[in-house]
Design an enzyme around this catalytic site. Sequence first.
Site, PDB file in Angstrom:
ATOM      1  N   ARG A 116       1.481 -26.267  36.712  1.00  0.00           N
ATOM      2  CA  ARG A 116       2.465 -27.297  36.387  1.00  0.00           C
ATOM      3  C   ARG A 116       3.878 -26.733  36.487  1.00  0.00           C
ATOM      4  NH1 ARG A 116       1.749 -30.026  30.904  1.00  0.00           N
ATOM      5  NH2 ARG A 116       3.281 -31.443  31.836  1.00  0.00           N
ATOM      6  N   CYS A 141       8.406 -26.725  26.992  1.00  0.00           N
ATOM      7  CA  CYS A 141       7.079 -26.943  27.573  1.00  0.00           C
ATOM      8  C   CYS A 141       7.124 -28.306  28.248  1.00  0.00           C
ATOM      9  CB  CYS A 141       6.003 -26.861  26.488  1.00  0.00           C
ATOM     10  SG  CYS A 141       6.300 -27.967  25.088  1.00  0.00           S
TER      11      CYS A 141
END
Length: 284
Positions: free
Chosen positions: A183, A240
């Site tokens: 990701r 994050c």
Amino acid sequence: MYTTLIQASELASHLNDSNWVILDCRHDLLNPTAGSDAFAAGHIQNAQFADIDTALSGPKTVRGPAFTGRHPLPERNALLATLRGWGISDDTQVVAYDGQGGMFAARLWWLLRWVGHGAVAVLDGGLAAWQAQGLPLVTPVAPRPAGNLTEQASLTRTVTVQDVIANLDTQALQVLDARAPDRYRGENETIDPVGGHIPGAKNRFFKDNLQLDGRFKHAAELEKEFAGLISKPETAILQCGSGVTACHNLLALEVAGLPGAALYPGSWSEWCADPARPVATGLA
């Protein structure tokens, strides 16, 4: 007072302590009811359920340049009311756990510190560590009287999206991204509409904080690993996908004896909502 981690055997010896509150933070980012369903099927004795999407997050704004992320911080008074509703007072020891190695329990740990409550710890190894010792799960939920938690000086720091934008030019602060490497590289974005990372950010997948058994690595090992990523925690911004798993890296820094890093609450979900903000892909 437990302020970072607690072992399953230690928690088991305090299950009936009147000034201990246990909170189950199990969750699945792709299945919002998974945590509550798992809690109903069995949980640690006297635990209460803490929902990431509602109790531990504030209302979402409309996606676009003003979007503040998938899990914005709750309004402080609303959070304090929620915490009191779980029976938390100023002298309460809180223990948070989940079934994902602390991935979601760390969010609760950080939020309590945000309102100045230091007596909060994450169950090391989570529910797997509890069950590995043959400790039982129960289904009844024991009601608790409300607590009287008061807000104290915050034990945490945050930065805004404007702070992160300003840092693009100065690079005075090191941004550390807790998402999975694919990701981060922009190869497999399954939750947010755009993949990649904030330019200049380094990657420290939160699971790298754990041993093979799901418990946290020892302090010295964590300290050594973080030393290769950030020079000083006071100059680090942790992020994050939406400000949840970044708290796992913040907890690991505390375990390592490296306090002082700041959380970017909106994280990637806020950042990528505005196409004017630059996006990097691949390795840093």
